[in-house]
Design a protein around this motif. Sequence first.
Motif, PDB file in Angstrom:
ATOM      1  N   LEU A 125     -63.300  13.675  62.695  1.00  0.00           N
ATOM      2  CA  LEU A 125     -64.483  13.157  61.995  1.00  0.00           C
ATOM      3  C   LEU A 125     -65.432  12.567  63.028  1.00  0.00           C
ATOM      4  N   GLU A 126     -66.655  13.109  63.076  1.00  0.00           N
ATOM      5  CA  GLU A 126     -67.639  12.605  64.016  1.00  0.00           C
ATOM      6  C   GLU A 126     -68.473  11.528  63.349  1.00  0.00           C
ATOM      7  N   PRO A 127     -68.765  10.433  64.040  1.00  0.00           N
ATOM      8  CA  PRO A 127     -69.582   9.369  63.452  1.00  0.00           C
ATOM      9  C   PRO A 127     -71.005   9.857  63.188  1.00  0.00           C
ATOM     10  N   ALA A 128     -71.622   9.282  62.174  1.00  0.00           N
ATOM     11  CA  ALA A 128     -72.980   9.679  61.795  1.00  0.00           C
ATOM     12  C   ALA A 128     -73.992   9.076  62.754  1.00  0.00           C
ATOM     13  N   LEU A 129     -74.977   9.903  63.150  1.00  0.00           N
ATOM     14  CA  LEU A 129     -76.099   9.399  63.920  1.00  0.00           C
ATOM     15  C   LEU A 129     -77.125   8.797  62.972  1.00  0.00           C
ATOM     16  N   ALA A 130     -78.100   8.114  63.518  1.00  0.00           N
ATOM     17  CA  ALA A 130     -79.109   7.444  62.687  1.00  0.00           C
ATOM     18  C   ALA A 130     -79.835   8.462  61.815  1.00  0.00           C
ATOM     19  N   GLY A 131     -79.805   8.239  60.512  1.00  0.00           N
ATOM     20  CA  GLY A 131     -80.502   9.105  59.573  1.00  0.00           C
ATOM     21  C   GLY A 131     -79.861  10.453  59.339  1.00  0.00           C
ATOM     22  N   GLU A 132     -78.661  10.686  59.860  1.00  0.00           N
ATOM     23  CA  GLU A 132     -78.002  11.975  59.682  1.00  0.00           C
ATOM     24  C   GLU A 132     -76.653  11.788  58.990  1.00  0.00           C
ATOM     25  N   ALA A 133     -76.121  12.894  58.490  1.00  0.00           N
ATOM     26  CA  ALA A 133     -74.850  12.850  57.783  1.00  0.00           C
ATOM     27  C   ALA A 133     -73.695  12.884  58.777  1.00  0.00           C
ATOM     28  N   GLN A 134     -72.555  12.406  58.328  1.00  0.00           N
ATOM     29  CA  GLN A 134     -71.351  12.568  59.123  1.00  0.00           C
ATOM     30  C   GLN A 134     -70.970  14.042  59.192  1.00  0.00           C
ATOM     31  N   GLN A 135     -70.187  14.389  60.207  1.00  0.00           N
ATOM     32  CA  GLN A 135     -69.746  15.764  60.358  1.00  0.00           C
ATOM     33  C   GLN A 135     -68.247  15.826  60.604  1.00  0.00           C
ATOM     34  N   VAL A 136     -67.661  16.914  60.111  1.00  0.00           N
ATOM     35  CA  VAL A 136     -66.279  17.239  60.424  1.00  0.00           C
ATOM     36  C   VAL A 136     -66.319  18.413  61.389  1.00  0.00           C
ATOM     37  N   GLU A 137     -65.751  18.211  62.580  1.00  0.00           N
ATOM     38  CA  GLU A 137     -65.726  19.260  63.583  1.00  0.00           C
ATOM     39  C   GLU A 137     -64.346  19.898  63.604  1.00  0.00           C
ATOM     40  N   VAL A 138     -64.316  21.214  63.444  1.00  0.00           N
ATOM     41  CA  VAL A 138     -63.067  21.958  63.415  1.00  0.00           C
ATOM     42  C   VAL A 138     -62.983  22.830  64.670  1.00  0.00           C
ATOM     43  N   HIS A 139     -61.849  22.766  65.358  1.00  0.00           N
ATOM     44  CA  HIS A 139     -61.598  23.589  66.537  1.00  0.00           C
ATOM     45  C   HIS A 139     -60.451  24.545  66.226  1.00  0.00           C
ATOM     46  N   GLY A 140     -60.405  25.651  66.944  1.00  0.00           N
ATOM     47  CA  GLY A 140     -59.298  26.584  66.768  1.00  0.00           C
ATOM     48  C   GLY A 140     -59.749  27.941  66.301  1.00  0.00           C
ATOM     49  N   ASP A 141     -58.998  28.520  65.381  1.00  0.00           N
ATOM     50  CA  ASP A 141     -59.274  29.887  64.940  1.00  0.00           C
ATOM     51  C   ASP A 141     -60.559  30.008  64.130  1.00  0.00           C
ATOM     52  N   CYS A 142     -60.920  28.982  63.398  1.00  0.00           N
ATOM     53  CA  CYS A 142     -62.156  28.996  62.595  1.00  0.00           C
ATOM     54  C   CYS A 142     -62.996  27.777  62.960  1.00  0.00           C
ATOM     55  N   PRO A 143     -63.602  27.752  64.137  1.00  0.00           N
ATOM     56  CA  PRO A 143     -64.337  26.567  64.565  1.00  0.00           C
ATOM     57  C   PRO A 143     -65.642  26.417  63.791  1.00  0.00           C
ATOM     58  N   GLY A 144     -66.132  25.193  63.761  1.00  0.00           N
ATOM     59  CA  GLY A 144     -67.407  24.945  63.104  1.00  0.00           C
ATOM     60  C   GLY A 144     -67.675  23.469  62.903  1.00  0.00           C
ATOM     61  N   HIS A 145     -68.931  23.173  62.635  1.00  0.00           N
ATOM     62  CA  HIS A 145     -69.353  21.816  62.306  1.00  0.00           C
ATOM     63  C   HIS A 145     -69.720  21.784  60.826  1.00  0.00           C
ATOM     64  N   TRP A 146     -69.060  20.917  60.087  1.00  0.00           N
ATOM     65  CA  TRP A 146     -69.287  20.794  58.652  1.00  0.00           C
ATOM     66  C   TRP A 146     -69.989  19.472  58.362  1.00  0.00           C
ATOM     67  N   ASP A 147     -71.165  19.555  57.734  1.00  0.00           N
ATOM     68  CA  ASP A 147     -71.832  18.332  57.276  1.00  0.00           C
ATOM     69  C   ASP A 147     -71.149  17.828  56.021  1.00  0.00           C
ATOM     70  N   ILE A 148     -71.164  16.529  55.841  1.00  0.00           N
ATOM     71  CA  ILE A 148     -70.605  15.910  54.639  1.00  0.00           C
ATOM     72  C   ILE A 148     -71.755  15.597  53.689  1.00  0.00           C
ATOM     73  N   GLY A 149     -71.709  16.163  52.498  1.00  0.00           N
ATOM     74  CA  GLY A 149     -72.756  15.940  51.514  1.00  0.00           C
ATOM     75  C   GLY A 149     -72.169  15.524  50.184  1.00  0.00           C
ATOM     76  N   GLY A 150     -72.917  15.805  49.111  1.00  0.00           N
ATOM     77  CA  GLY A 150     -72.464  15.405  47.781  1.00  0.00           C
ATOM     78  C   GLY A 150     -72.672  13.924  47.549  1.00  0.00           C
ATOM     79  N   THR A 151     -71.741  13.325  46.837  1.00  0.00           N
ATOM     80  CA  THR A 151     -71.800  11.906  46.520  1.00  0.00           C
ATOM     81  C   THR A 151     -70.498  11.243  46.924  1.00  0.00           C
ATOM     82  N   GLU A 152     -70.464   9.926  46.810  1.00  0.00           N
ATOM     83  CA  GLU A 152     -69.236   9.200  47.135  1.00  0.00           C
ATOM     84  C   GLU A 152     -68.078   9.647  46.250  1.00  0.00           C
ATOM     85  N   ASP A 153     -68.371   9.928  44.980  1.00  0.00           N
ATOM     86  CA  ASP A 153     -67.328  10.344  44.049  1.00  0.00           C
ATOM     87  C   ASP A 153     -66.931  11.807  44.234  1.00  0.00           C
TER      88      ASP A 153
END
Length: 318
Positions: free
Chosen positions: A264-292
Amino acid sequence: MSEGGETIGGSAAGASTGPAGAAEALGKVWSGRTVLVSMAALLAEAAISGVGVVLFGFTQEGSVGSPFLALFVLPFVFALGALPGFVLTATLVLPTLWLARWAPRWGGWPERPAWRWTLAAAPFAAAGATLVYGAFFALLNRSVEPPLAYVLCWLALTAAAVPAALLAAVAARGTGTRRTVRLTVTVAGTGLLTAVVVGVLGVCAFAAGLLPAYEPPKPDRAALVGVWEDGSGGTLRLRSDGVATAYRMGERGDRCGGTGTWELEPALAGEAQQVEVHGDCPGHWDIGGTEDRPTLFYFLGDPDEWHRYVLTRRGGVR
């Protein structure tokens, strides 16, 4: 009810019967003064609704910028809205007035106030405009929209046609050049002033916290552990020990699977947090939606087009 010597819903001293009367009525509808007033009304509607849509957008996921942007939308609405305003006037507003003039004559119905005929004609003119616009864009895009899209378009065009047609009907009575210009400026100015007031009130409401601006959720690492799925058989399992397992992830024709790690990457100012995945299916995933109901997503193509590949947690709310 009389309109400049012409009775809507009936004839007036022979002026509305026969070829001469028909040409006179048609001339009053299709005139420069009705076009000017109609365009001014449509621009006023666009300014007010545009500011409202921008303000509402800041409460929803996908909003970009600041609520102050609503105030800067107005000059562009008026500058860029002349051509669409003319097109809508020619294909929606003036046909509404024409239909309101001719319908009672064709049907031989008793005289009624002109504004009632305008209200009754607007849905029919909007239906015709929806068919024309729908066919044009279907040919342009080589695809047909869902039926709901055409229903919503019809409702929006009906709502836009009514005030513009009522004001254009005033101009059609033969108000004179000076009064027509005054009416045009008054309509456009009132719309601009109303849009500014709506924008200022909206910005103040955001600043005071009365309207909540959208903010992406900020879950901790433990809240992300679980299985996330795309609804088409693809899943991403995030384990508490940092292992990520993907199965049939991605768009059709470009799917991948395998194992790797995640963090889990910390959020920068004014941006969403990201989940960074390494390995066979790498990618950066933004976290959206709502708290619930958080989501993981990345953009497909241009982010401004808001086409996303989205994962939701299996089982919904934790």
